[in-house]
Write a protein that holds these residues in place. Structure first.
Motif, PDB file in Angstrom:
ATOM      1  N   ASN A 190     -15.335  -3.806   2.779  1.00 24.23           N
ATOM      2  CA  ASN A 190     -13.974  -4.047   2.280  1.00 24.23           C
ATOM      3  C   ASN A 190     -13.338  -2.775   1.688  1.00 24.23           C
ATOM      4  OD1 ASN A 190     -14.002  -6.840   2.921  1.00 24.23           O
ATOM      5  ND2 ASN A 190     -15.120  -7.287   1.031  1.00 24.23           N
ATOM      6  N   LEU A 191     -13.615  -1.648   2.322  1.00 24.33           N
ATOM      7  CA  LEU A 191     -13.052  -0.378   1.872  1.00 24.33           C
ATOM      8  C   LEU A 191     -11.929   0.131   2.769  1.00 24.33           C
ATOM      9  CD1 LEU A 191     -16.264   1.594   0.798  1.00 24.33           C
ATOM     10  CD2 LEU A 191     -14.554   0.518  -0.677  1.00 24.33           C
ATOM     11  N   VAL A 192     -11.698  -0.528   3.899  1.00 31.74           N
ATOM     12  CA  VAL A 192     -10.616  -0.110   4.794  1.00 31.74           C
ATOM     13  C   VAL A 192      -9.279  -0.369   4.116  1.00 31.74           C
ATOM     14  CG1 VAL A 192      -9.474  -0.553   6.997  1.00 31.74           C
ATOM     15  CG2 VAL A 192     -11.962  -0.488   6.879  1.00 31.74           C
ATOM     16  N   GLY A 193      -8.438   0.636   4.108  1.00 28.53           N
ATOM     17  CA  GLY A 193      -7.136   0.489   3.485  1.00 28.53           C
ATOM     18  C   GLY A 193      -7.135   0.639   1.982  1.00 28.53           C
ATOM     19  N   SER A 194      -8.249   1.088   1.418  1.00 31.88           N
ATOM     20  CA  SER A 194      -8.340   1.244  -0.033  1.00 31.88           C
ATOM     21  C   SER A 194      -8.391   2.724  -0.405  1.00 31.88           C
ATOM     22  CB  SER A 194      -9.579   0.536  -0.582  1.00 31.88           C
ATOM     23  OG  SER A 194     -10.757   1.185  -0.160  1.00 31.88           O
ATOM     24  N   PHE A 195      -7.968   3.022  -1.620  1.00 35.59           N
ATOM     25  CA  PHE A 195      -8.004   4.392  -2.123  1.00 35.59           C
ATOM     26  C   PHE A 195      -9.439   4.889  -2.209  1.00 35.59           C
ATOM     27  CE2 PHE A 195      -8.145   7.509  -5.557  1.00 35.59           C
ATOM     28  CZ  PHE A 195      -7.129   8.370  -5.197  1.00 35.59           C
ATOM     29  N   GLY A 200     -11.933   3.972  -0.391  1.00 33.73           N
ATOM     30  CA  GLY A 200     -12.419   4.239   0.959  1.00 33.73           C
ATOM     31  C   GLY A 200     -12.019   5.622   1.447  1.00 33.73           C
ATOM     32  N   PHE A 201     -10.784   6.018   1.172  1.00 35.02           N
ATOM     33  CA  PHE A 201     -10.343   7.359   1.557  1.00 35.02           C
ATOM     34  C   PHE A 201     -11.161   8.430   0.837  1.00 35.02           C
ATOM     35  CE2 PHE A 201      -6.525   5.369   3.241  1.00 35.02           C
ATOM     36  CZ  PHE A 201      -6.204   6.199   4.292  1.00 35.02           C
ATOM     37  N   HIS A 261     -13.572  11.049   2.884  1.00 30.86           N
ATOM     38  CA  HIS A 261     -13.264  12.475   2.826  1.00 30.86           C
ATOM     39  C   HIS A 261     -14.342  13.260   2.105  1.00 30.86           C
ATOM     40  CE1 HIS A 261      -8.633  12.162   3.638  1.00 30.86           C
ATOM     41  NE2 HIS A 261      -9.385  11.591   4.571  1.00 30.86           N
ATOM     42  N   THR A 262     -15.013  12.624   1.163  1.00 30.24           N
ATOM     43  CA  THR A 262     -16.145  13.290   0.506  1.00 30.24           C
ATOM     44  C   THR A 262     -17.258  13.570   1.506  1.00 30.24           C
ATOM     45  OG1 THR A 262     -15.650  12.245  -1.623  1.00 30.24           O
ATOM     46  CG2 THR A 262     -17.887  13.077  -1.307  1.00 30.24           C
ATOM     47  N   VAL A 263     -17.532  12.594   2.347  1.00 32.73           N
ATOM     48  CA  VAL A 263     -18.565  12.768   3.374  1.00 32.73           C
ATOM     49  C   VAL A 263     -18.195  13.892   4.333  1.00 32.73           C
ATOM     50  CG1 VAL A 263     -19.717  11.658   5.334  1.00 32.73           C
ATOM     51  CG2 VAL A 263     -19.361  10.387   3.217  1.00 32.73           C
ATOM     52  N   ILE A 284      -6.506   7.763   9.891  1.00 33.25           N
ATOM     53  CA  ILE A 284      -5.785   6.788  10.716  1.00 33.25           C
ATOM     54  C   ILE A 284      -6.561   5.480  10.798  1.00 33.25           C
ATOM     55  CG2 ILE A 284      -5.069   6.292  13.085  1.00 33.25           C
ATOM     56  CD1 ILE A 284      -4.221   9.176  13.351  1.00 33.25           C
ATOM     57  N   PHE A 285      -7.893   5.559  10.819  1.00 27.40           N
ATOM     58  CA  PHE A 285      -8.715   4.350  10.884  1.00 27.40           C
ATOM     59  C   PHE A 285      -8.716   3.594   9.560  1.00 27.40           C
ATOM     60  CE2 PHE A 285     -10.417   6.767  14.425  1.00 27.40           C
ATOM     61  CZ  PHE A 285     -10.674   5.799  15.371  1.00 27.40           C
ATOM     62  N   LEU A 286      -8.417   4.264   8.461  1.00 27.32           N
ATOM     63  CA  LEU A 286      -8.514   3.644   7.136  1.00 27.32           C
ATOM     64  C   LEU A 286      -7.163   3.303   6.538  1.00 27.32           C
ATOM     65  CD1 LEU A 286     -11.230   5.986   5.548  1.00 27.32           C
ATOM     66  CD2 LEU A 286     -11.573   3.816   6.737  1.00 27.32           C
ATOM     67  N   VAL A 287      -6.076   3.686   7.191  1.00 26.34           N
ATOM     68  CA  VAL A 287      -4.758   3.564   6.601  1.00 26.34           C
ATOM     69  C   VAL A 287      -4.351   2.100   6.426  1.00 26.34           C
ATOM     70  CG1 VAL A 287      -3.474   3.567   8.776  1.00 26.34           C
ATOM     71  CG2 VAL A 287      -2.426   4.502   6.700  1.00 26.34           C
ATOM     72  N   SER A 288      -3.522   1.865   5.434  1.00 22.83           N
ATOM     73  CA  SER A 288      -2.924   0.554   5.192  1.00 22.83           C
ATOM     74  C   SER A 288      -1.507   0.774   4.687  1.00 22.83           C
ATOM     75  CB  SER A 288      -3.739  -0.234   4.165  1.00 22.83           C
ATOM     76  OG  SER A 288      -3.590   0.332   2.873  1.00 22.83           O
ATOM     77  N   PRO A 289      -0.668  -0.246   4.662  1.00 19.09           N
ATOM     78  CA  PRO A 289       0.687  -0.057   4.130  1.00 19.09           C
ATOM     79  C   PRO A 289       0.703   0.418   2.679  1.00 19.09           C
ATOM     80  CG  PRO A 289       0.553  -2.101   5.372  1.00 19.09           C
ATOM     81  CD  PRO A 289      -0.849  -1.578   5.260  1.00 19.09           C
ATOM     82  N   ALA A 290      -0.334   0.084   1.922  1.00 16.44           N
ATOM     83  CA  ALA A 290      -0.373   0.448   0.505  1.00 16.44           C
ATOM     84  C   ALA A 290      -0.928   1.847   0.278  1.00 16.44           C
ATOM     85  CB  ALA A 290      -1.201  -0.568  -0.284  1.00 16.44           C
ATOM     86  N   VAL A 291      -1.838   2.293   1.140  1.00 13.97           N
ATOM     87  CA  VAL A 291      -2.483   3.596   0.975  1.00 13.97           C
ATOM     88  C   VAL A 291      -2.319   4.381   2.265  1.00 13.97           C
ATOM     89  CG1 VAL A 291      -4.588   4.843   0.403  1.00 13.97           C
ATOM     90  CG2 VAL A 291      -4.166   2.589  -0.609  1.00 13.97           C
TER      91      VAL A 291
END
Length: 262
Positions: free
Chosen positions: A127-132, A134-135, A139-141, A208-215
């Protein structure tokens, strides 16, 4: 004599490659100051209207702020984790050391699209897709390999006799690292942090794979704008990203120069 004859040829090819790499900059930056309503090069007139539009547009500003926040947090995490991993790999002796090192560098080698698909599949379950968060994690990885290589190179060239001297004076391992090792490799750590920030700030494929309208990060906003409606605001965003990246690269050069002089 032969090397002297080859040198001008290599210099020529180097200049051609450098020009090829920086040529888009000489197109994008002028377009961002155009007075026209579309991409035209050279610009028929000059104006700051698209910069005003960028800073008055909530979507662009929010995505830029999100990119700065994600890049800052991910660079901090990547620097801390990557430095610790570098120290363990360079100084440690344990079974599977080469495998662990290859695993940590893998995000730099594996095609980024594959990384994006794998990240999406795993983060979807978490449940990390579209979350801050998750980004930041993704990006850390992606940034850890740069820290691992940069700091690992500094540790490999480190003169361990200064650590032995600190140990003789009674300093423990933690105190030796904090008071002796870390200050001496600090230019490499700072350089790695800057590289990690740039990697996160410019990353678009995994985002692009993790984006959501909120993030939504700035590179994703730029990508979506180019697909939906192309106007010079895209060039403004690209110019601002280029400027920020150039500033941080200049910081890297200054830090490395200061470290070499010290």
């Amino acid at each position: 004599m032969e090397s002297n004859r080859v040198s001008p040829l290599l210099s020529f090819f180097g200049a051609v490659v450098a020009l090829w790499l920086v040529a888009p900059m000489f197109v994008v930056v002028p377009i961002s100051f155009t007075g026209a309503r579309s991409f035209r090069f050279p610009p028929p007139s000059w104006s700051l209207r698209w910069y005003e539009g960028f800073f008055q547009n909530t979507e662009w500003l929010v995505s830029a702020l999100t990119s700065l926040q994600v890049a800052t947090l991910s660079s901090i995490l990547a620097t801390v984790l990557g430095t610790a991993a570098s120290y363990g790999i360079v100084r440690g002796q344990f079974p599977g050391k080469r495998f662990v090192q290859a695993l940590l560098i893998a995000p730099m080698i594996v095609p980024v699209v594959i990384t994006g698909v794998g990240t999406y599949a795993v983060f979807l379950k978490w449940n990390l897709v579209g979350s801050f968060v998750g980004f930041v994690v993704a990006h850390t990885v992606l940034a850890i390999p740069l820290v691992l290589i940069t700091v690992g190179s500094a540790l490999a060239q480190f003169d361990r006799r200064v650590e032995d001297a600190a140990a003789i004076c009674g300093a423990g391992p933690a105190a030796t690292f904090r008071l002796v090792t870390l200050p001496l490799i600090l230019p490499a750590v700072a350089t790695a942090a800057v590289f990690a920030f740039i990697t996160s700030f410019d990353e678009v494929v995994v985002a692009i794979f993790l984006v959501s309208p909120a993030v939504r990060t700035l590179p994703v906003q730029l990508y979506n704008s180019m697909i939906q409606q192309i106007d010079p605001t895209v060039a403004v965003a690209a110019t601002l990203m280029l400027a920020l990246t150039s500033i941080f690269l200049t910081i890297v050069l200054l830090v490395r120069k200061a470290g070499g002089q010290s």
